[in-house]
Motif scaffolding. Structure first.
Motif, short mmCIF file in Angstrom:
data_model
loop_
_atom_site.label_atom_id
_atom_site.label_comp_id
_atom_site.label_asym_id
_atom_site.label_seq_id
_atom_site.Cartn_x
_atom_site.Cartn_y
_atom_site.Cartn_z
N UNK A 99 57.76 25.50 23.34
CA UNK A 99 58.76 26.54 23.07
C UNK A 99 59.52 26.20 21.79
N UNK A 100 59.69 27.18 20.91
CA UNK A 100 60.48 27.00 19.70
C UNK A 100 61.44 28.15 19.49
N UNK A 101 62.61 27.85 18.94
CA UNK A 101 63.59 28.90 18.69
C UNK A 101 63.09 29.96 17.74
N UNK A 102 62.24 29.57 16.78
CA UNK A 102 61.60 30.52 15.86
C UNK A 102 60.11 30.61 16.13
N UNK A 103 59.39 29.48 16.12
CA UNK A 103 57.94 29.44 16.34
C UNK A 103 57.63 28.45 17.44
N UNK A 104 56.76 28.85 18.38
CA UNK A 104 56.36 27.93 19.43
C UNK A 104 55.54 26.78 18.89
N UNK A 105 54.39 27.10 18.25
CA UNK A 105 53.55 26.08 17.65
C UNK A 105 52.99 26.57 16.33
N UNK A 106 52.98 25.69 15.31
CA UNK A 106 52.25 25.96 14.08
C UNK A 106 50.90 25.27 14.21
N UNK A 107 49.86 26.08 14.34
CA UNK A 107 48.52 25.54 14.57
C UNK A 107 47.56 26.11 13.54
N UNK A 120 59.13 16.26 25.01
CA UNK A 120 59.43 16.03 23.59
C UNK A 120 60.40 17.12 23.16
N UNK A 121 61.65 16.74 22.92
CA UNK A 121 62.70 17.71 22.62
C UNK A 121 63.35 17.37 21.29
N UNK A 122 63.61 18.40 20.47
CA UNK A 122 64.21 18.16 19.16
C UNK A 122 65.02 19.34 18.67
N UNK A 168 57.48 17.11 36.87
CA UNK A 168 57.46 16.47 35.55
C UNK A 168 56.33 15.47 35.36
N UNK A 169 55.72 14.96 36.41
CA UNK A 169 54.67 13.96 36.25
C UNK A 169 53.38 14.56 35.70
N UNK A 170 53.21 15.87 35.84
CA UNK A 170 51.97 16.50 35.38
C UNK A 170 52.18 17.48 34.25
N UNK A 171 53.41 17.64 33.81
CA UNK A 171 53.70 18.61 32.76
C UNK A 171 54.56 17.96 31.68
N UNK A 172 54.18 18.16 30.42
CA UNK A 172 55.00 17.70 29.32
C UNK A 172 55.29 18.88 28.41
N UNK A 173 56.57 19.09 28.12
CA UNK A 173 56.97 20.19 27.27
C UNK A 173 57.31 19.70 25.87
N UNK A 174 57.03 20.55 24.88
CA UNK A 174 57.44 20.29 23.50
C UNK A 174 58.35 21.42 23.07
N UNK A 175 59.60 21.07 22.72
CA UNK A 175 60.61 22.08 22.45
C UNK A 175 61.35 21.73 21.17
N UNK A 176 61.60 22.74 20.33
CA UNK A 176 62.40 22.54 19.13
C UNK A 176 63.28 23.74 18.85
N UNK A 177 64.40 23.50 18.25
CA UNK A 177 65.31 24.60 17.91
C UNK A 177 64.70 25.58 16.93
N UNK A 178 63.82 25.09 16.04
CA UNK A 178 63.10 25.96 15.10
C UNK A 178 61.62 26.05 15.48
N UNK A 179 60.93 24.90 15.58
CA UNK A 179 59.50 24.85 15.93
C UNK A 179 59.30 23.93 17.13
#
Length: 340
Positions: free
Chosen positions: A264-272, A336-338, A298-309
Motif C-alpha cells: 500500500x502506498x499513499x500515492x503508488x502501491x508498487x513501482x514495478x 516494512x513501513x516507511x 502476521x506470521x504468514x503475511x508481510x506488508x510493505x507500506x509507504x506514505x508515497x510509495x
C-alpha cells in the motif's frame, strides 16, 4: 444526463460482458481511423450496476468490465480504435454502486491502448460517491484479476489530468483459488503503463478513497493498493509520470490474510518494471490519511507500506521528488513501513 440501473447475468466460458452507464463498448471494426469523443455526460445519483440473483462466473477466460461512463474502450489488437485525439472530457458520475468480479472504474471499465493506436486523453472528469463491492464476497473468485480504479482500472500510454475522485469506497474480501489471481486498486488508476511509443501521464488529480480489503489465499500474488495508482507495470522505454496529484487514503484490513503480502502506498502501491529502462517519476504530490495493515495473521503475511510509495521494485528506476506525506501507518512487527 442519465440514471443507469443495470442488472447483469452470469458470465461464462469465453463470453465477455462490457457494461457502461452511457456506452457499453467503444470499438470500431471497419475503420481504425475513427476516433471516440465523449464530453459533458452525467450519470446521476441513484445509478447502479449489479448482478442478478443467480449470477456466477465459471471461467477465468471471461472478462467482466464495468464503467460509470463507458464499459470498455479499444479491447483487442486487430479491431482497435485510433485513440489519437480520442477523449473523455468533463464527465461526471455521482453516487454509483458497482458489484464487480473483474474490471471496474468510475469513468471507464477498461481503457486499453497500444503502440499502434495512439494516446487517449481523460480530463476534467469528476467521480463522487462511487462504491465498488465484490460480486461474490467471501467466496472463491474465478476471474483472473480484480482491478479497480476511481477513473479506470488500466491506463496504457494515455493521459489523465484535472480529474477528481471523492468519497470512493472499495469493499473487497477475496478468496483466491490460484496463485495467478491478482487484486489491484487505485484511487485514480489500478495499473498504469507506458508503451514503446508514448509516456503515461497522470497530473493534477485528486483522490479521496476508503479501501476495505481482505484476502485469503494459497500461494497468491500480493494485493496492490495506491492512493493514486495501485501498480506501475512497464516493459518499455517510455516513462510513467505522476505529477501534482493529491491523495487522502484510508486503508482498513478486513478479516485475515494468509500466505501473501499487502502493498500500500499513499500515492503508488508498487513501482514495478521488467527492466531498468523505463522510469517512474513521482513529483509534487501530497498524501495524507491512515493506512492500517495490522492483519491478525502476521506470521504468514508481510506488508510493505509507504506514505508515497509502498514498494519500489529492485529493477525500477524511480524518481521521487518534492513530495509530502502525512500518512499515519499501523502494522505488525515484521511489516516494512516507511514515511516515504
Amino acid at each position: 444526463y442519465v440514471t443507469s440501473k443495470i442488472k447483469y447475468g452470469s458470465v461464462s466460458g469465453k463470453n465477455n460482458a462490457y457494461i457502461g452507464g452511457v456506452l457499453g463498448r467503444g470499438v470500431f471494426v471497419h475503420n481504425t481511423t475513427d476516433v471516440l469523443s465523449i464530453s459533458n455526460c452525467n450519470v446521476l445519483d441513484g445509478s447502479y450496476i449489479t448482478h442478478s440473483d443467480d449470477y456466477t462466473t465459471s471461467n477465468s477466460s471471461a472478462t467482466l468490465t464495468q464503467g460509470g461512463i463507458v464499459g470498455a474502450i479499444n479491447v483487442g489488437s486487430s479491431n482497435s480504435l485510433n485513440l489519437t485525439n480520442s477523449s473523455i472530457i468533463n464527465c461526471t458520475v455521482t453516487n454509483l454502486t458497482i458489484e464487480t468480479d473483474g474490471y471496474a472504474g468510475g469513468i471507464i471499465g477498461l481503457g486499453y491502448s497500444s503502440d499502434s493506436c495512439g494516446i487517449m486523453t481523460i480530463s476534467g472528469c469528476k467521480v463522487s460517491g462511487l462504491t465498488l463491492n465484490q460480486a461474490n464476497p467471501n467466496t472463491s473468485t474465478s476471474t483472473q484479476y480484480l482491478l479497480s480504479g476511481g477513473i479506470t482500472p488500466i491506463m496504457i500510454a494515455s493521459t489523465i489530468s484535472d480529474c477528481t475522485v471523492e468519497n470512493f469506497t472499495v469493499n473487497y474480501n477475496v478468496k483466491y483459488v490460484t496463485s495467478s489471481m491478482q487484486t489491484l486498486v487505485g484511487g485514480i488508476v489500478a495499473i498504469c503503463k507506458g508503451s514503446t511509443a508514448a509516456d503515461a501521464n497522470i497530473s493534477d488529480c485528486i483522490s479521496n478513497a476508503v479501501f476495505n480489503i481482505g484476502s485469503i489465499g494459497n500461494n497468491r500474488n500480493p494485493v496492490y493498493v495506491g492512493g493514486i495508482v495501485g501498480n506501475t507495470s512497464n516493459a518499455t522505454s517510455k516513462a510513467i509520470n505522476i505529477n501534482k496529484c493529491m491523495s487522502v487514503i484510508d486503508f482498513n484490513p478486513i478479516g485475515s490474510t494468509t500466505d501473501g503480502n499487502v502493498i500500500v502506498g499513499g500515492i503508488v502501491g508498487e513501482t514495478y518494471v521488467t527492466s531498468k529502462t523505463p522510469t517512474v517519476n513521482i513529483t509534487n504530490c501530497i498524501s495524507s490519511g491512515d493506512i492500517d495493515v495490522a492483519y491478525p495473521n502476521p506470521t504468514t503475511t508481510q506488508s510493505s507500506v509507504g506514505g508515497i510509495v509502498g514498494l519500489i521494485d529492485t529493477l525500477a528506476t524511480c524518481a521521487v521528488s518534492n513530495n509530502v506525506s502525512t500518512v499515519s501507518i499501523n502494522g505488525n512487527l515484521q511489516d516494512c513501513l516507511g514515511g516515504l
